[in-house]
Structure formats: structure tokens, C-alpha cells
Design a protein around this motif. Structure first.
Motif, PDB file in Angstrom:
ATOM      1  N   THR A   1       0.853  -1.178   0.000  1.00  0.00           N
ATOM      2  CA  THR A   1       0.000   0.000   0.000  1.00  0.00           C
ATOM      3  C   THR A   1       0.892   1.232   0.000  1.00  0.00           C
ATOM      4  O   THR A   1       1.783   1.351   0.845  1.00  0.00           O
ATOM      5  CB  THR A   1      -0.917   0.034   1.238  1.00  0.00           C
TER       6      THR A   1
ATOM      7  N   TRP B   1     -18.967   2.457  -4.313  1.00  0.00           N
ATOM      8  CA  TRP B   1     -17.728   2.811  -3.623  1.00  0.00           C
ATOM      9  C   TRP B   1     -17.925   4.063  -2.777  1.00  0.00           C
ATOM     10  O   TRP B   1     -18.738   4.926  -3.097  1.00  0.00           O
ATOM     11  CB  TRP B   1     -16.605   3.047  -4.638  1.00  0.00           C
ATOM     12  N   ARG B   2     -17.134   4.167  -1.725  1.00  0.00           N
ATOM     13  CA  ARG B   2     -17.172   5.330  -0.835  1.00  0.00           C
ATOM     14  C   ARG B   2     -15.881   6.117  -0.993  1.00  0.00           C
ATOM     15  O   ARG B   2     -14.778   5.533  -1.026  1.00  0.00           O
ATOM     16  CB  ARG B   2     -17.336   4.891   0.614  1.00  0.00           C
TER      17      ARG B   2
ATOM     18  N   ALA C   1     -12.861   8.041   0.258  1.00  0.00           N
ATOM     19  CA  ALA C   1     -12.148   8.017   1.533  1.00  0.00           C
ATOM     20  C   ALA C   1     -11.780   9.422   1.996  1.00  0.00           C
ATOM     21  O   ALA C   1     -11.700  10.366   1.194  1.00  0.00           O
ATOM     22  CB  ALA C   1     -10.889   7.160   1.415  1.00  0.00           C
TER      23      ALA C   1
ATOM     24  N   SER D   1      -8.758  11.541   0.354  1.00  0.00           N
ATOM     25  CA  SER D   1      -8.805  11.881  -1.070  1.00  0.00           C
ATOM     26  C   SER D   1      -8.462  13.348  -1.261  1.00  0.00           C
ATOM     27  O   SER D   1      -8.690  14.184  -0.387  1.00  0.00           O
ATOM     28  CB  SER D   1     -10.194  11.586  -1.634  1.00  0.00           C
TER      29      SER D   1
ATOM     30  N   ARG E   1      -9.295   8.078  -3.223  1.00  0.00           N
ATOM     31  CA  ARG E   1      -9.170   6.713  -2.710  1.00  0.00           C
ATOM     32  C   ARG E   1     -10.571   6.174  -2.416  1.00  0.00           C
ATOM     33  O   ARG E   1     -11.367   6.850  -1.765  1.00  0.00           O
ATOM     34  CB  ARG E   1      -8.308   6.686  -1.452  1.00  0.00           C
TER      35      ARG E   1
ATOM     36  N   GLU F   1     -13.248   3.267  -0.929  1.00  0.00           N
ATOM     37  CA  GLU F   1     -13.424   2.245   0.096  1.00  0.00           C
ATOM     38  C   GLU F   1     -14.524   1.290  -0.332  1.00  0.00           C
ATOM     39  O   GLU F   1     -15.591   1.717  -0.780  1.00  0.00           O
ATOM     40  CB  GLU F   1     -13.775   2.896   1.434  1.00  0.00           C
ATOM     41  N   GLY F   2     -14.255  -0.009  -0.205  1.00  0.00           N
ATOM     42  CA  GLY F   2     -15.199  -1.034  -0.593  1.00  0.00           C
ATOM     43  C   GLY F   2     -14.523  -2.387  -0.532  1.00  0.00           C
ATOM     44  O   GLY F   2     -13.459  -2.537   0.092  1.00  0.00           O
ATOM     45  N   ARG F   3     -15.117  -3.385  -1.163  1.00  0.00           N
ATOM     46  CA  ARG F   3     -14.509  -4.722  -1.175  1.00  0.00           C
ATOM     47  C   ARG F   3     -13.273  -4.707  -2.072  1.00  0.00           C
ATOM     48  O   ARG F   3     -13.359  -4.292  -3.239  1.00  0.00           O
ATOM     49  CB  ARG F   3     -15.504  -5.764  -1.688  1.00  0.00           C
TER      50      ARG F   3
ATOM     51  N   ILE G   1      -7.077  -1.939  -3.369  1.00  0.00           N
ATOM     52  CA  ILE G   1      -7.823  -0.704  -3.166  1.00  0.00           C
ATOM     53  C   ILE G   1      -7.730   0.161  -4.424  1.00  0.00           C
ATOM     54  O   ILE G   1      -6.634   0.522  -4.852  1.00  0.00           O
ATOM     55  CB  ILE G   1      -7.278   0.078  -1.955  1.00  0.00           C
TER      56      ILE G   1
END
Length: 532
Positions: A155, A447-448, A450, A453, A459, A461-463, A490
Motif C-alpha cells: 500500500t 464505492w465510498r 475516503a 482523497s 481513494r 473504500e469497498g470490497r 484498493i
């Protein structure tokens, strides 16, 4: 529409064309020598419709003026005959390094040796600068030997300090500016890698021989302070900035080969409209304000306009106050969003917190009059090119107003997203690095955005998305809208101040027309990605 069919069998001397959005593509090549040869050919004799080319480890990225031009260029380049050549030796550069990087111990363990062995391997050979990219002054240097071939971090760090010396794959490089990055950090230097005031801004250029030298302490050379600029008699005085306030315009295209992103306004439609409303050319510099809180005082009579995020506006003078009464009510006395506003000498205009959207644009007739860097006054927050972020008390000069420019059709932006947006995506160039389930997941889940960002990237967030291929991807060119996927799965949507090269696979590219809406999303907002 893609610039070429999906990747198929290699074409034209081992080349493969991989679309990277509607107006760009990667030319995949069998060797670094072939990359340098094709890059030299396209750089010295550009083809019609070619905007810029970026060399990388195994690819050349070509960005075109249109989808049609991209299709034509892809077909022509796939057939082009090019003779391989070595880069011209441009001299030796010595870099003093204090080897105390945060990843040094982990790399020592990974390589099965000691800290001293890693340092000796880094210093004990010459490195050759093969190509630039990522950021201004960042040069990918390849070693004589490959004893330090190491993977990137799973990451990336959100902020790598300026002067950090890193390793990734077979390359070593120095970060010229504080920026995100996934390289393994082994040390630091005070060498100035990029100075726009130098005859050659980059300390290390393609062909340079680089010698790293271990030192115990670093000596930083501090230049004389910049001469004070006289205060403008006419312009805008900044009384408050909010979380972030920048000067911007439509950017500086055509310099990606130097590691310089196009940058410019995050919401281009809103920026164009603001300039149209005050009679400026579309390219005139203006102010980009994040999340409200901007206050400016007119020095001399000024004509301004505010677009983008829906912010309440207040105009104050010594004897009266005018304001909009909130997003659901009619504004008082014509003080409106997306409407020219006359500020008399001494009057103050305030922008409140947005009711919708995130970034507002304030244009002033004549345009903000600040020096250009590579043809643009835009602030690039990653590369730190252009004016510094605006500060309280600063006075922005305004250029003399020119003949009013008639409004241009199509400049009015789309409606502001309210907590969510849908963006269209063209798959590739590296969607084949991911499972079919990962591609389906990219396009089906919500998606969310982050919290961390910014103008460099959103960026999500999700699976996490699962790869079908493991290992390292050699660094290659990127465009605004590229959806990089970290080793941890990600997704990150690269935005206006993105690095021009990157080493994480790009699963798809958001269409340019949808980037304005994404620029108006606050952290916590939702994004749906769909095939475009």
C-alpha cells in the motif's frame, strides 16, 4: 470509443497496443532499449494529433488530441519501423545520501543480508537515468547489476518526504517533492532535483550517470530569499481561505515527459463558466476554493463570478450587507451563484459552506495576474509547481480587463452531484491483471470516497479487488481518470495532479467528461462505476 481493439497478439516488432481511456494508449515493447528508441522517434518528429509521449520501463504512453486521432496514431505506431538506440550520456551526478530510511531494515531481511550490505550495493555501482516521470525531477535510474531488485510496498504512503531515496523493481530514484509513493525508502538527500529557475530544471536527465555516496550528515544549501513583490494597487485581498484555496486555470498540457502533470481546475466546466461570466478567456487564471470559507476584499472596482459548489454568498461594505438566504430561498438583490457580481472598492465577498458540491470557483474580470510556470499559473499540489496555496492577507493582482469574450456553447457544467455520482469507465490497459469477479465487483458495488482523497487521487473504500496476476508491474504512464489498484486491492482514481507514471496496474479509466462530477464529491460520498 477505444483507440484500438483489446490487446491481441503482439504487432509491429513486438509491440502491443493497450488502450488507456478514449484518447490515450500504451505501446508495450520488448525492452527498455526499444522504449527509448520509439520515444526518441515520437519526441523528435511528433505525429499529427499527438499531444505528448511518456517513456517508462516497458511502455510508451501516447496521448492524443481526440479519440479519432488516438485510433489513427495507434494504427500508425504499431507499424512504425524504429531503430534501437542507447540514451546519450548527459554527464555524471553525485547524490549524497544519509542511509536511515524507514524500509532499510525490512529490505535487508528481504534480501537476506545486512543494512551495510544494502548500502554497499546501492553505493557500489553506477546507475543510469533511463527516463523521467511520476513528478518533476523524478528520474528512474537503472543499476549495472540487479542485486537490489525489490517489490513496491503493498500500500503506498500518502506522503513520502522530499529527498527520500527509494527502490522499486530494478530502479532507484529520489523524490523531489513530498508526494504519495509506494517505493521502498532507504535514505534521504538534500540534493535539489528540480529547480525551474535552472537552465535545465531537472538535476538528473535521461542518460545521466548517477553515483550515490553514503554520508553521515547532510548539508542543506539555502538560497537567498525571494525578493518581496510590491503590493498590487488593484486586485483582490485574501481575508480568509477556508481549508484550501489555490490559483488555477486549465493546466499545462504537453509536459508529462518532464514528470509534469497537466493539473489545472478539478472541475473544468465550472472554471470555464466562471471565466465566461466575467468576460475572460476560458484559460484565464482564477481561484479554486475547497469547502467554502473564502473571503476576498476588492481593491478597486471588480467584476467577479462564483461557480461550482453551491455556496451561500455574502457581500459586505461599510454601510450594508447583502447575502443569499440559503440554497432553498431566493438570494437577496441579485447576489447569485453563476451570475456576474460587481464588487465596489473595499467591498468584501464571502463564500460559506457548500450546500452541494465541494469546490467553488471565483473568477475576476481580467484574470488573476501571477507568473506562469510552463505556460500555466495553476498550482500543482503534488509537484509543488505554480503559486503556493493562498494565504490570509495576500493580495492577488488582477490583469487589466480585455474586450469581453462571448459565452462559449457547452461551458455550463452538469448539475452538482448530491452525495453520489456515476462515472463511466473504459476498461484497460491492465484489466487482464484482475479476475473476472474483480472487474464485475468494480462495476457493481457502490464505492465510498475516503477521507484522504485530494487533488492527486480519490481513494475508494469497498470490497478489495483480487488480482489474477501477482508480482510487480513496471512503471508506466497514466492519465487523469486512471483507476490504479494497489497491491491490497484498493482502487484509486487519479485526478488532476496525478503522478504521470505509476507502478500499480490500471484496471480502467474514467471518461474525461465525468471527472468534473467526481471533483465535487466530498469524503463519504458514493461513486458508481459503469462501462462507458
Amino acid at each position: 470509443m477505444s483507440p484500438a481493439p483489446p490487446p491481441g497478439p503482439p504487432s509491429g516488432a513486438g509491440r502491443r497496443i493497450r488502450p488507456s481511456g478514449p484518447t490515450a494508449f500504451l505501446v508495450e515493447l520488448p525492452s527498455l532499449e526499444a522504449v527509448l528508441a520509439l520515444h526518441a522517434e515520437l519526441d523528435s518528429d511528433p505525429l499529427p494529433g499527438q499531444l505528448e509521449v511518456v517513456a517508462a520501463a516497458r511502455t510508451v504512453m501516447v496521448r492524443a488530441a481526440s479519440t479519432t486521432a488516438a485510433e489513427r496514431l495507434a494504427a500508425e505506431i504499431s507499424r512504425m519501423a524504429v531503430s534501437e538506440r542507447q540514451p546519450t550520456d548527459t554527464g555524471r551526478v553525485q547524490i549524497d545520501v544519509c542511509y536511515d530510511g524507514p524500509d532499510l531494515d525490512d529490505l535487508s531481511e528481504l534480501l537476506g543480508g545486512s543494512r551495510e550490505a544494502v548500502i554497499a550495493a546501492h553505493c557500489g555501482q553506477l546507475w543510469t537515468a533511463a527516463f523521467g516521470g511520476f513528478a518533476p525531477g523524478f528520474s528512474y535510474c537503472i543499476a549495472q547489476h540487479h542485486s537490489l531488485d525489490v517489490p513496491r510496498r503493498s500500500t503506498p504512503r500518502t506522503a513520502v518526504p522530499a529527498g527520500s531515496v527509494g527502490l522499486a523493481g530494478p530502479f532507484s530514484a529520489v523524490y523531489p517533492r513530498t508526494s504519495p509513493g509506494g517505493w521502498q525508502l532507504i535514505g534521504r538527500t538534500t540534493a535539489v532535483l528540480w529547480d525551474p529557475d535552472r537552465r535545465s530544471p531537472a538535476l538528473i536527465t535521461a542518460g545521466s550517470t548517477v553515483c550515490y555516496r553514503a554520508v553521515r550528515e547532510l548539508v542543506e544549501v539555502v538560497g537567498p530569499p525571494a525578493p518581496a513583490q510590491p503590493a498590487a494597487a488593484r486586485g483582490l485581498q485574501i481575508l480568509a481561505t477556508g481549508p484550501q484555496c489555490l490559483v488555477t486555470d486549465l493546466g499545462r498540457p504537453g509536459h508529462a515527459d518532464l514528470g509534469v502533470a497537466e493539473s489545472g481546475a478539478m472541475d473544468r466546466g465550472a472554471a470555464r463558466l466562471a471565466n465566461v461570466l466575467v468576460g475572460n478567456p476560458l484559460t484565464a487564471p482564477l481561484i479554486e476554493n475547497l469547502a467554502g470559507g473564502l473571503q476576498v476584499r476588492a481593491l478597486g472596482d471588480q467584476m467577479v463570478a462564483v461557480t461550482g459548489a453551491l455556496v451561500p454568498l455574502t457581500r459586505e461594505s461599510s454601510d450594508r450587507t447583502e447575502a443569499t438566504n440559503g440554497p432553498q430561498q431566493q438570494p437577496a438583490r441579485g447576489l447569485q451563484h453563476e451570475t456576474p457580481i460587481r464588487l465596489m472598492d473595499g467591498e468584501v465577498l464571502s463564500l460559506g459552506a457548500p450546500a452541494a458540491g465541494l469546490r467553488a470557483y471565483l473568477a475576476v474580470r481580467g484574470g488573476v495576474d501571477l507568473p506562469r510556470v510552463l505556460g500555466s499559473a495553476a498550482t500543482d499540489v503534488m509537484s509543488q509547481i505554480g503559486p503556493a496555496p493562498l494565504q490570509r492577507g495576500q493580495i492577488l493582482p488582477v490583469a487589466p480587463s480585455r474586450r469581453a469574450v462571448e459565452p462559449t456553447p457547452g461551458t455550463r457544467p452538469d448539475p452538482l452531484p448530491e452525495g453520489r455520482a456515476c462515472a463511466r469507465v473504459v476498461l484497460g490497459p491492465r484489466d487482464d491483471w484482475f479476475t473476472a469477479e474483480a472487474v464485475e465487483s468494480l462495476l457493481s458495488q457502490r464505492w465510498r470516497v475516503a477521507e484522504d482523497s485530494n487533488r492527486i487521487g480519490l481513494r475508494l473504500e469497498g470490497r478489495p479487488l483480487q488480482r489474477v496476476r501477482q508480482g510487480e508491474l513496471a512503471s508506466e504512464g497514466t492519465v487523469a481518470g486512471s483507476i490504479q489498484v494497489t497491491t491490497a486491492g484498493i482502487p484509486v482514481i487519479l485526478m488532476r495532479d496525478h503522478p504521470v507514471t505509476g507502478g500499480y496496474p490500471v484496471i480502467g479509466v474514467v471518461l474525461p467528461a465525468d471527472l468534473d462530477a467526481l471533483a465535487q464529491l466530498s469524503p463519504g460520498a458514493r461513486i458508481d462505476l459503469r462501462l462507458g
